[in-house]
Motif scaffolding. Structure first.
Motif, mmCIF file in Angstrom:
data_model
loop_
_atom_site.group_PDB
_atom_site.id
_atom_site.type_symbol
_atom_site.label_atom_id
_atom_site.label_comp_id
_atom_site.label_asym_id
_atom_site.label_seq_id
_atom_site.Cartn_x
_atom_site.Cartn_y
_atom_site.Cartn_z
ATOM 1 N N LYS A 46 8.806 -16.058 -15.069
ATOM 2 C CA LYS A 46 8.490 -17.259 -15.848
ATOM 3 C C LYS A 46 9.256 -18.485 -15.372
ATOM 4 O O LYS A 46 8.913 -19.613 -15.736
ATOM 5 N N GLY A 47 10.271 -18.298 -14.540
ATOM 6 C CA GLY A 47 10.992 -19.436 -13.967
ATOM 7 C C GLY A 47 10.381 -19.935 -12.679
ATOM 8 O O GLY A 47 10.939 -20.841 -12.046
ATOM 9 N N GLY A 48 9.269 -19.345 -12.242
ATOM 10 C CA GLY A 48 8.623 -19.775 -11.007
ATOM 11 C C GLY A 48 9.257 -19.201 -9.767
ATOM 12 O O GLY A 48 9.036 -19.724 -8.666
ATOM 13 N N LEU A 49 10.041 -18.142 -9.912
ATOM 14 C CA LEU A 49 10.701 -17.515 -8.777
ATOM 15 C C LEU A 49 9.893 -16.304 -8.318
ATOM 16 O O LEU A 49 9.422 -15.500 -9.130
ATOM 17 N N GLY A 50 9.743 -16.188 -6.989
ATOM 18 C CA GLY A 50 9.100 -15.022 -6.407
ATOM 19 C C GLY A 50 10.145 -14.017 -5.973
ATOM 20 O O GLY A 50 11.086 -14.359 -5.244
ATOM 21 N N ARG A 51 9.990 -12.792 -6.423
ATOM 22 C CA ARG A 51 10.982 -11.756 -6.129
ATOM 23 C C ARG A 51 10.304 -10.551 -5.464
ATOM 24 O O ARG A 51 9.143 -10.244 -5.742
ATOM 25 N N PHE A 52 11.071 -9.892 -4.609
ATOM 26 C CA PHE A 52 10.681 -8.597 -4.055
ATOM 27 C C PHE A 52 11.691 -7.568 -4.528
ATOM 28 O O PHE A 52 12.882 -7.882 -4.710
ATOM 29 N N THR A 102 17.059 -5.755 -4.400
ATOM 30 C CA THR A 102 16.332 -7.001 -4.651
ATOM 31 C C THR A 102 16.885 -8.102 -3.755
ATOM 32 O O THR A 102 18.018 -8.556 -3.962
ATOM 33 N N PRO A 103 16.135 -8.554 -2.746
ATOM 34 C CA PRO A 103 16.588 -9.698 -1.953
ATOM 35 C C PRO A 103 16.616 -10.969 -2.813
ATOM 36 O O PRO A 103 16.149 -10.979 -3.952
ATOM 37 N N ALA A 104 17.125 -12.007 -2.239
ATOM 38 C CA ALA A 104 17.240 -13.272 -2.974
ATOM 39 C C ALA A 104 15.863 -13.788 -3.365
ATOM 40 O O ALA A 104 14.908 -13.715 -2.581
ATOM 41 N N ALA A 105 15.755 -14.304 -4.599
ATOM 42 C CA ALA A 105 14.494 -14.839 -5.085
ATOM 43 C C ALA A 105 14.158 -16.146 -4.367
ATOM 44 O O ALA A 105 15.040 -16.888 -3.931
ATOM 45 N N VAL A 106 12.859 -16.420 -4.247
ATOM 46 C CA VAL A 106 12.368 -17.627 -3.577
ATOM 47 C C VAL A 106 11.720 -18.527 -4.617
ATOM 48 O O VAL A 106 10.835 -18.078 -5.358
ATOM 49 N N GLU A 108 0.811 -1.212 0.000
ATOM 50 C CA GLU A 108 0.000 0.000 0.000
ATOM 51 C C GLU A 108 0.846 1.264 0.000
ATOM 52 O O GLU A 108 0.461 2.281 -0.582
ATOM 53 N N SER A 109 2.011 1.220 0.634
ATOM 54 C CA SER A 109 2.867 2.408 0.710
ATOM 55 C C SER A 109 3.761 2.580 -0.508
ATOM 56 O O SER A 109 4.528 3.539 -0.581
ATOM 57 N N LEU A 110 3.675 1.656 -1.478
ATOM 58 C CA LEU A 110 4.519 1.680 -2.676
ATOM 59 C C LEU A 110 6.005 1.646 -2.317
ATOM 60 O O LEU A 110 6.844 2.210 -3.012
ATOM 61 N N SER A 111 6.319 0.961 -1.205
ATOM 62 C CA SER A 111 7.721 0.793 -0.821
ATOM 63 C C SER A 111 8.324 -0.451 -1.464
ATOM 64 O O SER A 111 9.477 -0.436 -1.897
ATOM 65 N N TRP A 112 7.538 -1.518 -1.511
ATOM 66 C CA TRP A 112 8.019 -2.775 -2.058
ATOM 67 C C TRP A 112 7.107 -3.231 -3.200
ATOM 68 O O TRP A 112 5.885 -3.124 -3.120
ATOM 69 N N GLY A 113 7.726 -3.759 -4.235
ATOM 70 C CA GLY A 113 6.997 -4.430 -5.290
ATOM 71 C C GLY A 113 7.338 -5.904 -5.265
ATOM 72 O O GLY A 113 8.351 -6.324 -4.693
ATOM 73 N N TYR A 114 6.477 -6.706 -5.849
ATOM 74 C CA TYR A 114 6.737 -8.138 -5.905
ATOM 75 C C TYR A 114 6.341 -8.655 -7.283
ATOM 76 O O TYR A 114 5.532 -8.046 -7.999
ATOM 77 N N GLY A 115 6.913 -9.774 -7.670
ATOM 78 C CA GLY A 115 6.598 -10.363 -8.957
ATOM 79 C C GLY A 115 6.943 -11.837 -8.984
ATOM 80 O O GLY A 115 7.775 -12.324 -8.197
ATOM 81 N N ILE A 116 6.260 -12.558 -9.861
ATOM 82 C CA ILE A 116 6.532 -13.977 -10.103
ATOM 83 C C ILE A 116 6.952 -14.093 -11.562
ATOM 84 O O ILE A 116 6.197 -13.718 -12.470
ATOM 85 N N GLU A 123 11.623 -3.198 6.436
ATOM 86 C CA GLU A 123 11.899 -4.622 6.597
ATOM 87 C C GLU A 123 11.507 -5.386 5.336
ATOM 88 O O GLU A 123 10.611 -4.986 4.603
ATOM 89 N N THR A 124 12.167 -6.516 5.110
ATOM 90 C CA THR A 124 11.949 -7.314 3.905
ATOM 91 C C THR A 124 10.650 -8.109 4.029
ATOM 92 O O THR A 124 10.319 -8.623 5.094
ATOM 93 N N ALA A 125 9.910 -8.214 2.908
ATOM 94 C CA ALA A 125 8.702 -9.028 2.866
ATOM 95 C C ALA A 125 9.084 -10.488 2.629
ATOM 96 O O ALA A 125 10.255 -10.827 2.417
ATOM 97 N N GLN A 126 8.092 -11.374 2.664
ATOM 98 C CA GLN A 126 8.360 -12.791 2.461
ATOM 99 C C GLN A 126 7.180 -13.444 1.747
ATOM 100 O O GLN A 126 6.061 -12.944 1.762
ATOM 101 N N TRP A 127 7.470 -14.598 1.122
ATOM 102 C CA TRP A 127 6.445 -15.382 0.452
ATOM 103 C C TRP A 127 5.942 -16.452 1.405
ATOM 104 O O TRP A 127 6.722 -17.108 2.090
#
Length: 722
Positions: free
Chosen positions: A88-94, A102-106, A78-86, A147-151
């Motif tokens: 085509k390799g099935g990796l979740g990124r912030f 960009t923290p490590a992809a999950v 909501e604060s437009l601080s973090w974006g996230y995406g999935i 702080e970092t978000a998580q999946w």
């Protein structure tokens, strides 16, 4: 100079000082009153103007993105601080939108074949692999933007198998039913439609494709209770039954030619349909005699550009259309025309941030975000004053509903039911009070004995001091049930009571002269008032007998659903009693203060007292009488407690005497304590207060102008005859 002369000069000087001081105090008081009125007006105007302010957008950030990590699904907090995406390799990124960190992809799911977001707009995604297994994932953000978000995997990290043959699923769709349950729909390789509810206990149902036709798309409603299956131009609607089994409810043709694309609008449970001509239509369940029926309730003006993306708002009945050239258009589900437009990026795909706080977009160059201040795009003069066809309503209507039954933020704010209720209550109250107040004023000023008048007028003014909450309480607790029981008698009283009084007058005129002379002039009311009270009681006693003879049952029961005990009749009687003292006092003053020479001149020329009253007194006091009526109307329009306690508070648009109503003032008293400050509901309530303020101010100003005109007329007549 003598001492007496000095004393006289000092007295005159003190008088002049006192006169000037009094004039200054009175003028200052008047100016303060005007200043207070102006402050109230401008405060209400200041609070209301944001309702009609256009949305605003401003760039927030832009971050470069490697082409290899371009996401297939994305969003932001909501604060437009973090974006996230999935990707085509099935990796979740912030990604931190401020600086691109960009923290490590999950790894979420490798080798997946389908990816879909929840139709309710929640940040919830379903992934299906090539063997028909699914997994649901969600990005979770920390309350602290630094702080970092998580999946997370709200329904478990393990894979769930939905396909019996181990082949990929098609048209996968997801809806979150509640915190612990989600509904999933997909088509298997064999053509079956798989419906699954996952949670503490999984339930899977398999359905044959409707009409054995190819399925072009599947979509679930936001609550997961309905499944939409698109085959060409036809839509088949499945609904979960009470026993947990999905059943085909109906099939409808969405367009003349295909293909069509459907997009659920989660805020009000409607469905956006995009046809082959790139035109948008809003469909919704509409009540019908055989049950709900999916119906087109609105066609939006103008086609959209080919390849345009539709962005829906999860919380509000809004959606946006982003064209390939970057043109962004905002639409409200309650109006056919576009509400606002802006220019974003060409070739980008975008989504709303939570609570429509902004827009986040992704193109071949990176991430882009804009802060968005929507204001109140659902509110316009059209929605406030014209009929609107809302979702799940049988037809266009003027509707006031501040909260919906299902808890969605889908307030419906039409001022017409409140204005109609206000005028209806005031009209019936004036219809009750005007003949009684004016007749009493004419009798008291012209015919009543002076000794009796000295008692009656103060008593009427004291009656006007009774708090309206007491009158409203009596009307709601005692009057409404009694009127329901003796409704026939109450409705006959306007015809019977004048007939009885006229008959009594005729009977007195037929008495011998000796008997008539025993009645002193001006004391007639001591006989007529008990007679009128007896007539009222008698009609109430006779009402059950009248009902049995004419209807067989009480009239209120015969009317059935067309009768509400808390109705306009009760409001008119109760508010009429509250208006009578005010209107009587003003009208009686206007009649009694007619110059005596006009009355004496008429009588000297041979006119009877009645002829003098009708031909001289009433025309001369006309402005004052009209002022009394206008002030009474202003009081009726602004009345709160009587309407609040005796009307049933039902926002309706009709003139029925036997149905309830909701007035502007009562509506403010009911809803303002629970309205969120500075929200749409709060500001619309202040708009109703502004309408009420302006209306009563104009009425009172008109009444005062008429009173000043009457005073000037009397002054001129005194000057001509002085």
């Amino acid at each position: 100079m003598t001492e007496k002369r000095l004393s006289t000069l000092q007295t005159a000087r003190h008088r002049r000082i006192n006169d000037r001081l009094t004039r200054c105090i009175v003028s200052a008081g008047g100016l303060l009153v005007l200043l207070a009125l102006l402050l109230m007006f401008f405060y209400l105007l200041y609070a209301v103007l944001p309702l009609f302010r256009s949305p605003a957008i401003e760039p927030a950030s832009g971050v470069a993105l490697p082409a290899s990590s371009a996401p297939l699904a994305w969003g932001a907090d909501e604060s437009l601080s973090w974006g996230y995406g999935i990707d085509k390799g099935g990796l979740g990124r912030f990604i931190r939108l401020r600086d691109g960190e960009t923290p490590a992809a999950v790894p979420l799911m490798a080798d997946f074949s389908s990816l879909a977001a929840a139709t309710g707009g929640q940040p919830l995604y379903i992934m299906a692999d090539r063997r028909g297994n699914i997994r649901v994932t969600r990005p979770v953000f920390s309350p602290h933007p630094a702080e970092t978000a998580q999946w997370t995997f709200p329904f478990g990290e393990g894979l769930r198998a939905l396909s019996d043959d181990g082949l990929p699923l098609r048209h996968v769709t997801l809806a979150q039913t509640d915190d612990d349950t989600a509904t999933i729909a997909a088509q298997s390789a064999s053509g079956e439609i798989v419906l699954a509810r996952i949670g503490a206990r999984d339930r899977i149902r398999r359905l044959p494709p409707p009409l054995n036709a190819a399925v072009d798309g599947l979509s679930l409603s936001a609550d997961g209770r309905q499944l939409y299956v698109v085959s060409g131009t036809r839509l088949s609607l499945y609904q979960w039954g009470d026993d947990g089994t999905p059943r085909l409810r109906e099939q409808v043709a969405l367009a003349a030619g295909g293909p069509v694309e459907i997009t659920p609008l989660p805020a009000d449970g409607s469905l956006l349909v995009r046809d082959s001509e790139e035109k948008l239509t809003l469909w919704s369940d509409v009540p019908a005699p055989g049950g709900n029926h999916l119906t087109a309730i609105r066609r939006f003006t103008g086609p959209i550009r080919p390849g345009a993306q539709i962005m829906v708002s999860p919380q509000r009945p809004l959606f946006g259309v982003l064209a390939p050239n970057g043109d962004f258009s905002l639409f409200s589900a309650r109006e056919s025309s576009r509400r606002w437009s802006a220019r974003l990026l060409a070739g980008a795909q975008a989504a709303f941030a939570p609570r429509e706080a902004g827009i986040v977009a992704v193109d071949g160059h990176g991430w882009h975000s804009w802060r968005l201040s929507l204001g109140s795009p659902e509110v316009s003069w059209r929605t406030l004053t014209q009929k609107v066809w809302y979702g799940h309503y049988p037809a266009p209507a003027w509707t006031w509903q501040s909260t919906s039954a299902d808890g969605r933020d889908s307030g419906k704010f039409s001022l017409v039911p409140l204005l109609a209720g206000t005028l209806k209550a005031a009209g019936y109250a004036m219809l009750f009070a005007t003949p009684l107040a004016l007749a009493a004023a004419m009798y008291t000023a012209w015919f009543m004995a002076p000794v009796l008048r000295r008692w009656v007028k103060p008593a009427m003014e004291i009656m006007g001091a009774v708090p309206s909450v007491i009158i409203g309480l009596i009307a709601g607790v005692w009057l409404a049930p009694h009127v329901t029981r003796v409704l026939s008698g109450v409705l006959l009283l306007p015809a019977v009571l004048p007939a009885v009084i006229l008959a009594a007058g005729w009977g007195v005129s037929r008495l011998p002269a000796g008997w008539r002379n025993r009645f002193a002039p001006g004391w007639d009311c001591l006989v007529l008032l008990p007679l009128a009270a007896f007539t009222v009681v008698l009609m109430c006693r006779l009402s059950p007998w009248i009902d049995r003879v004419l209807f067989g049952v009480p009239l209120s029961e015969r009317l059935g659903e067309h009768y509400n005990p808390m109705n306009a009749l009760v409001v008119g009687i109760a508010m009429g009693f509250a208006l009578i003292p005010l209107m009587f006092s003003l009208a009686e003053d206007a009649l009694f203060n007619v110059p005596v020479r006009l009355v004496q001149g008429s009588l000297a020329l041979g006119a009877t007292p009645w002829q003098t009253l009708l031909g001289v007194t009433l025309p001369t006091a006309g402005a004052g009488l009209f002022s009394a009526l206008i002030l009474g109307l202003g009081r009726a329009i602004g009345e709160t407690m009587i309407v609040l306690m005796a009307s049933g508070n039902m926002p309706r648009v009709d003139g029925s005497l036997f149905q309830g109503l909701r007035a502007l003032a009562a509506n403010i008293a009911i809803e303002i304590p629970e309205a969120a400050q500075n929200g749409d509901h709060y500001r619309i309530l202040l708009l109703t207060a502004l309408v009420l303020f302006v209306f009563t101010f104009l009425i009172n100003t008109l009444a005062e102008a008429l009173r000043m005109r009457l005073r000037e007329r009397y002054r001129q007549q005194d000057g001509e005859n002085g």
